[in-house]
Enzyme design. Structure first.
Site, mmCIF file in Angstrom:
data_model
loop_
_atom_site.group_PDB
_atom_site.id
_atom_site.type_symbol
_atom_site.label_atom_id
_atom_site.label_comp_id
_atom_site.label_asym_id
_atom_site.label_seq_id
_atom_site.Cartn_x
_atom_site.Cartn_y
_atom_site.Cartn_z
ATOM 1 N N SER A 244 0.835 -1.488 0.086
ATOM 2 C CA SER A 244 -0.022 0.182 -0.060
ATOM 3 C C SER A 244 0.817 1.304 -0.003
ATOM 4 O O SER A 244 0.295 2.385 -0.066
ATOM 5 C CB SER A 244 -0.905 -0.021 1.167
ATOM 6 O OG SER A 244 -0.223 0.175 2.408
ATOM 7 N N LYS A 289 -5.490 4.321 8.872
ATOM 8 C CA LYS A 289 -4.088 5.039 8.123
ATOM 9 C C LYS A 289 -4.435 6.561 8.222
ATOM 10 O O LYS A 289 -3.507 7.339 8.344
ATOM 11 C CB LYS A 289 -4.030 4.475 6.892
ATOM 12 C CG LYS A 289 -3.454 3.156 6.713
ATOM 13 C CD LYS A 289 -3.236 2.496 5.318
ATOM 14 C CE LYS A 289 -2.483 1.181 5.276
ATOM 15 N NZ LYS A 289 -2.492 0.630 3.994
#
Length: 349
Positions: A244, A289
């Site tokens: 990611s 996140k």
């Protein structure tokens, strides 16, 4: 004490004991929490530059282009208990998700860790290729054997690290070419692969077998594209896995290879898997996140299009969500933010 009172007391003690034991029982869930966030333009925890480029002119940069991570508790080797899971469900910063989403039942924790490491390595390769494609820098592609399936025709004949240079005498430079050629083969056909190993060429003739569906002819190799870069690009992030961070790596490489700081001193964070063509794919743990990014000081968060709906429902105050479909549009969006000119694509449900 009456018999009824004694019975109620004993029952209450038993219920309390069962509740206590039940709360300590391991459950097949994992707790996802905000993890560390690192500036791709800065240094890692060992004081080393996250990205270094040698053999090409680079330019000074400033500000932040941070990639974000998720930490977790639980897993097959150390499951969380019911009490921890219940507490996590009540915690805004924590997500409790089924264990099998991150640890498939047919894989050990070691295998999952190895896969995460491989994904991080692949994301770095893709990020480098995407940045150079965006800059118009030509690249050479090689087809590399990443794995060999046990019991299949390639087992014992090919090995990870082999470079496939030709199929039935026709030169190949991408996995797509090999896949396209194999799609025309029938089960039982012979296929000759030319591979380079240790600087030497060798040929292996294999007889195809059926894949698990019984419809496609295969020889039992897992292939991947490897790029031959015209100059050296190193990415050092330490013990972090998964794909990611690809978008933020690509942005940092592009920033270092172009005049002027891309972020113009702003604190921009983001996430997203990227392919060599610069397409950005969704990721997991978007809520955690975003929280990590905002806590670190980010005011802008680059978000893959397919994560936008989920992100909008959990956006921390003070964090602007910017939709990132590709590396190119992410660069355009950052330029629009820093100059005040142009359109900034926003996340929508």
């Amino acid at each position: 004490m009456s018999r009824r009172a004694a019975t109620l007391t004993v029952a209450s003690v038993l219920i309390l004991a069962l509740a206590l034991v039940g709360s300590l029982m391991p459950v097949p869930y994992i707790a996802l929490m905000p993890g560390p966030t690192s500036n791709t333009l800065g240094t890692n925890e060992k004081g080393q530059q996250v990205i270094t480029i040698d053999g090409r002119q680079t330019y000074p940069d400033e500000g932040h282009l941070n990639f974000t991570t998720v930490t977790y508790r639980g897993g097959p080797g150390g499951r969380i208990d019911l009490f921890t899971a219940l507490r996590g469900w009540l915690d805004h910063d924590t997500a409790i998700v089924p264990e099998e989403l991150y640890f498939p039942k047919d894989e050990s924790q070691k295998q999952v860790d190895q896969e995460n490491t491989r994904q991080m390595q692949d994301s770095q390769q893709s990020a480098k290729a995407a940045a150079l494609h965006e800059l118009g820098v030509p690249l050479q592609t090689q087809v590399i054997v990443q794995g060999v399936q046990k019991g299949r025709p390639a087992d014992g004949r090919l090995q990870p690290g082999d470079q496939v240079t030709a199929l039935d005498g026709a030169k190949v430079t991408s996995t797509a070419q090999v896949t396209g050629a194999m799609a025309k083969r029938k089960i039982g056909d012979k296929v000759t692969l030319t591979v380079q190993r240790g600087g030497k060429d060798t040929t292996q003739t294999l007889t195809t077998v059926a894949d698990p569906t019984g419809k496609r002819a295969v020889v039992g190799v897992v292939l991947g594209d490897q790029y031959k870069f015209p100059f050296k690009i190193d990415i050092s992030v330490g013990d972090i896995g998964g794909p990611s961070a690809g978008l933020m790596f690509a942005l940092a490489i592009y920033d270092k290879l172009t005049p002027g700081p891309l972020s113009a001193g702003r604190f921009i964070a983001g996430t997203g898997e990227i392919d060599a063509d610069g397409q950005v794919s969704p990721i997991g743990g978007i809520q955690q996140k975003m929280i990590a990014a905002r806590r670190a000081g980010a005011t802008v968060f680059l978000t893959p299009k397919k994560n936008c709906s989920e992100a909008l429902g959990a956006r921390p105050a003070g964090l602007r969500l910017v939709r990132a479909d590709t590396l190119h549009t992410a660069i355009q969006a950052i330029n629009a933010i820093t100059t005040g000119k142009g359109t900034v694509p926003a996340c929508t449900k």
